[in-house]
Design a protein around this motif. Sequence first.
Motif, PDB file in Angstrom:
ATOM      1  N   TRP A  33     -57.791 -23.180 -23.172  1.00 50.30           N
ATOM      2  CA  TRP A  33     -56.944 -22.427 -22.237  1.00 50.30           C
ATOM      3  C   TRP A  33     -56.629 -23.267 -21.001  1.00 50.30           C
ATOM      4  CZ3 TRP A  33     -57.752 -16.461 -21.679  1.00 50.30           C
ATOM      5  CH2 TRP A  33     -57.635 -15.854 -22.941  1.00 50.30           C
ATOM      6  N   SER A  34     -57.605 -24.021 -20.494  1.00 53.04           N
ATOM      7  CA  SER A  34     -57.363 -24.874 -19.322  1.00 53.04           C
ATOM      8  C   SER A  34     -56.292 -25.915 -19.632  1.00 53.04           C
ATOM      9  CB  SER A  34     -58.656 -25.575 -18.888  1.00 53.04           C
ATOM     10  OG  SER A  34     -59.589 -24.643 -18.420  1.00 53.04           O
ATOM     11  N   LEU A  35     -56.357 -26.506 -20.804  1.00 57.64           N
ATOM     12  CA  LEU A  35     -55.353 -27.492 -21.214  1.00 57.64           C
ATOM     13  C   LEU A  35     -53.972 -26.836 -21.307  1.00 57.64           C
ATOM     14  CD1 LEU A  35     -54.627 -30.353 -22.206  1.00 57.64           C
ATOM     15  CD2 LEU A  35     -55.183 -29.580 -24.518  1.00 57.64           C
ATOM     16  N   CYS A  36     -53.914 -25.668 -21.916  1.00 59.72           N
ATOM     17  CA  CYS A  36     -52.631 -24.954 -22.051  1.00 59.72           C
ATOM     18  C   CYS A  36     -52.049 -24.587 -20.693  1.00 59.72           C
ATOM     19  CB  CYS A  36     -52.799 -23.699 -22.910  1.00 59.72           C
ATOM     20  SG  CYS A  36     -53.133 -24.056 -24.640  1.00 59.72           S
ATOM     21  N   PHE A  37     -52.881 -24.076 -19.776  1.00 63.28           N
ATOM     22  CA  PHE A  37     -52.395 -23.726 -18.443  1.00 63.28           C
ATOM     23  C   PHE A  37     -51.967 -24.968 -17.674  1.00 63.28           C
ATOM     24  CE2 PHE A  37     -55.089 -19.826 -19.040  1.00 63.28           C
ATOM     25  CZ  PHE A  37     -54.014 -18.970 -19.180  1.00 63.28           C
ATOM     26  N   GLY A  38     -52.691 -26.059 -17.861  1.00 64.92           N
ATOM     27  CA  GLY A  38     -52.309 -27.313 -17.213  1.00 64.92           C
ATOM     28  C   GLY A  38     -50.952 -27.796 -17.687  1.00 64.92           C
ATOM     29  N   LEU A  39     -50.722 -27.735 -18.990  1.00 64.74           N
ATOM     30  CA  LEU A  39     -49.418 -28.139 -19.535  1.00 64.74           C
ATOM     31  C   LEU A  39     -48.309 -27.194 -19.060  1.00 64.74           C
ATOM     32  CD1 LEU A  39     -50.428 -29.121 -23.187  1.00 64.74           C
ATOM     33  CD2 LEU A  39     -49.712 -30.660 -21.332  1.00 64.74           C
ATOM     34  N   ALA A  40     -48.590 -25.898 -19.034  1.00 63.71           N
ATOM     35  CA  ALA A  40     -47.595 -24.929 -18.555  1.00 63.71           C
ATOM     36  C   ALA A  40     -47.263 -25.186 -17.084  1.00 63.71           C
ATOM     37  CB  ALA A  40     -48.114 -23.503 -18.739  1.00 63.71           C
ATOM     38  N   ALA A  41     -48.276 -25.495 -16.274  1.00 60.98           N
ATOM     39  CA  ALA A  41     -48.043 -25.788 -14.853  1.00 60.98           C
ATOM     40  C   ALA A  41     -47.223 -27.066 -14.691  1.00 60.98           C
ATOM     41  CB  ALA A  41     -49.375 -25.907 -14.118  1.00 60.98           C
ATOM     42  N   LEU A  42     -47.510 -28.054 -15.516  1.00 64.11           N
ATOM     43  CA  LEU A  42     -46.746 -29.313 -15.462  1.00 64.11           C
ATOM     44  C   LEU A  42     -45.279 -29.070 -15.810  1.00 64.11           C
ATOM     45  CD1 LEU A  42     -46.774 -32.395 -15.112  1.00 64.11           C
ATOM     46  CD2 LEU A  42     -47.321 -32.562 -17.544  1.00 64.11           C
ATOM     47  N   ILE A  43     -45.050 -28.330 -16.874  1.00 66.01           N
ATOM     48  CA  ILE A  43     -43.674 -28.006 -17.278  1.00 66.01           C
ATOM     49  C   ILE A  43     -42.987 -27.179 -16.191  1.00 66.01           C
ATOM     50  CG2 ILE A  43     -42.288 -26.684 -18.942  1.00 66.01           C
ATOM     51  CD1 ILE A  43     -44.429 -27.565 -21.067  1.00 66.01           C
ATOM     52  N   GLY A  44     -43.711 -26.190 -15.647  1.00 60.41           N
ATOM     53  CA  GLY A  44     -43.159 -25.373 -14.559  1.00 60.41           C
ATOM     54  C   GLY A  44     -42.821 -26.221 -13.339  1.00 60.41           C
ATOM     55  N   GLY A  45     -43.668 -27.187 -13.017  1.00 63.39           N
ATOM     56  CA  GLY A  45     -43.412 -28.076 -11.892  1.00 63.39           C
ATOM     57  C   GLY A  45     -42.165 -28.920 -12.088  1.00 63.39           C
ATOM     58  N   VAL A  46     -41.981 -29.418 -13.312  1.00 64.20           N
ATOM     59  CA  VAL A  46     -40.793 -30.210 -13.626  1.00 64.20           C
ATOM     60  C   VAL A  46     -39.541 -29.338 -13.513  1.00 64.20           C
ATOM     61  CG1 VAL A  46     -39.595 -31.466 -15.468  1.00 64.20           C
ATOM     62  CG2 VAL A  46     -42.023 -31.888 -15.037  1.00 64.20           C
ATOM     63  N   VAL A  47     -39.623 -28.113 -13.998  1.00 64.53           N
ATOM     64  CA  VAL A  47     -38.485 -27.186 -13.910  1.00 64.53           C
ATOM     65  C   VAL A  47     -38.149 -26.911 -12.443  1.00 64.53           C
ATOM     66  CG1 VAL A  47     -37.745 -24.807 -14.366  1.00 64.53           C
ATOM     67  CG2 VAL A  47     -38.857 -26.134 -16.175  1.00 64.53           C
ATOM     68  N   ILE A  48     -39.170 -26.646 -11.621  1.00 64.87           N
ATOM     69  CA  ILE A  48     -38.945 -26.405 -10.186  1.00 64.87           C
ATOM     70  C   ILE A  48     -38.290 -27.621  -9.541  1.00 64.87           C
ATOM     71  CG2 ILE A  48     -40.131 -26.141  -7.952  1.00 64.87           C
ATOM     72  CD1 ILE A  48     -42.147 -24.320  -9.421  1.00 64.87           C
ATOM     73  N   LEU A  49     -38.767 -28.812  -9.891  1.00 65.17           N
ATOM     74  CA  LEU A  49     -38.218 -30.046  -9.334  1.00 65.17           C
ATOM     75  C   LEU A  49     -36.735 -30.190  -9.670  1.00 65.17           C
ATOM     76  CD1 LEU A  49     -38.661 -32.753  -7.879  1.00 65.17           C
ATOM     77  CD2 LEU A  49     -39.328 -33.717 -10.084  1.00 65.17           C
ATOM     78  N   PHE A  50     -36.383 -29.948 -10.931  1.00 63.53           N
ATOM     79  CA  PHE A  50     -34.986 -30.120 -11.351  1.00 63.53           C
ATOM     80  C   PHE A  50     -34.066 -29.022 -10.824  1.00 63.53           C
ATOM     81  CE2 PHE A  50     -36.761 -32.931 -14.707  1.00 63.53           C
ATOM     82  CZ  PHE A  50     -36.054 -34.076 -14.341  1.00 63.53           C
ATOM     83  N   ILE A  51     -34.565 -27.779 -10.754  1.00 67.32           N
ATOM     84  CA  ILE A  51     -33.713 -26.672 -10.317  1.00 67.32           C
ATOM     85  C   ILE A  51     -33.547 -26.654  -8.798  1.00 67.32           C
ATOM     86  CG2 ILE A  51     -33.557 -24.148 -10.144  1.00 67.32           C
ATOM     87  CD1 ILE A  51     -34.746 -24.004 -12.955  1.00 67.32           C
ATOM     88  N   THR A  52     -34.649 -26.790  -8.075  1.00 69.98           N
ATOM     89  CA  THR A  52     -34.587 -26.645  -6.615  1.00 69.98           C
ATOM     90  C   THR A  52     -34.532 -27.978  -5.869  1.00 69.98           C
ATOM     91  OG1 THR A  52     -36.989 -26.638  -6.321  1.00 69.98           O
ATOM     92  CG2 THR A  52     -35.915 -24.505  -6.753  1.00 69.98           C
ATOM     93  N   LYS A  53     -34.774 -29.076  -6.583  1.00 72.22           N
ATOM     94  CA  LYS A  53     -34.837 -30.415  -5.966  1.00 72.22           C
ATOM     95  C   LYS A  53     -35.944 -30.478  -4.907  1.00 72.22           C
ATOM     96  CE  LYS A  53     -31.137 -31.781  -8.168  1.00 72.22           C
ATOM     97  NZ  LYS A  53     -31.320 -31.970  -9.556  1.00 72.22           N
ATOM     98  N   THR A  54     -36.953 -29.624  -5.076  1.00 67.50           N
ATOM     99  CA  THR A  54     -38.107 -29.579  -4.180  1.00 67.50           C
ATOM    100  C   THR A  54     -39.328 -30.087  -4.930  1.00 67.50           C
ATOM    101  OG1 THR A  54     -37.199 -27.608  -3.123  1.00 67.50           O
ATOM    102  CG2 THR A  54     -39.529 -28.059  -2.759  1.00 67.50           C
ATOM    103  N   ASN A  55     -40.119 -30.904  -4.269  1.00 64.82           N
ATOM    104  CA  ASN A  55     -41.347 -31.400  -4.870  1.00 64.82           C
ATOM    105  C   ASN A  55     -42.322 -30.221  -5.022  1.00 64.82           C
ATOM    106  OD1 ASN A  55     -43.751 -32.593  -5.561  1.00 64.82           O
ATOM    107  ND2 ASN A  55     -43.678 -34.153  -3.976  1.00 64.82           N
ATOM    108  N   PRO A  56     -42.685 -29.835  -6.251  1.00 69.36           N
ATOM    109  CA  PRO A  56     -43.549 -28.662  -6.446  1.00 69.36           C
ATOM    110  C   PRO A  56     -44.953 -28.840  -5.876  1.00 69.36           C
ATOM    111  CG  PRO A  56     -43.175 -29.786  -8.525  1.00 69.36           C
ATOM    112  CD  PRO A  56     -42.304 -30.444  -7.520  1.00 69.36           C
TER     113      PRO A  56
END
Length: 195
Positions: A54-77
Amino acid sequence: MLPKISTILVIRIIEIALMTAINIILNNLKPQHIKHRTDDIKHLIKGIKLGLVWSLCFGLAALIGGVVILFITKTNPVLLFKSDLVLEIKEQGAFELAVFLFTGCIISPFAEELFFRGFIYSFARKYGFLTAITTSTLIFTLSHIPHSSTIPIIPLIGGVVFGLSYEHSKSLSAPIIIHSFGNSAIFILSMLSIR
């Protein structure tokens, strides 16, 4: 007089000792069977595996979410995790920072899971799964409000995840591992946002 973070470490260690003593006393009041001890080991192993996966899965989800935030908002997550507390402790020196990380990433998850899932969730579970997860998550979230300047979304999500992992594995090792990795990630991101 102990610095603030050292005081928290000492209090958390005392909490763990007291909760462990209470648990031992309560378990010694019940008749123990060999089968029960074998089941405990199976639940422990299942909990460790579940916590790591579960920790690995949440870590990957957070990484993907961070990349999405970076591309959509141009803000460093990473900047979303900026913490005045981490900055204050980092300025106090390496020893204080090490004590803070040890307390926040190892001791606190252990103490909190013993209390919130080991006691509160387990007590409320006799009234049903929804009562147990709601009660333990609500109390867990409320206890984290003083540490949060925003809506306590992370403790709220954490409380649900920790309760689900405990329910699924029947072992405190799962929520302890997930909580420990989650706190570690939050603190590391907080330190990265200071730079």
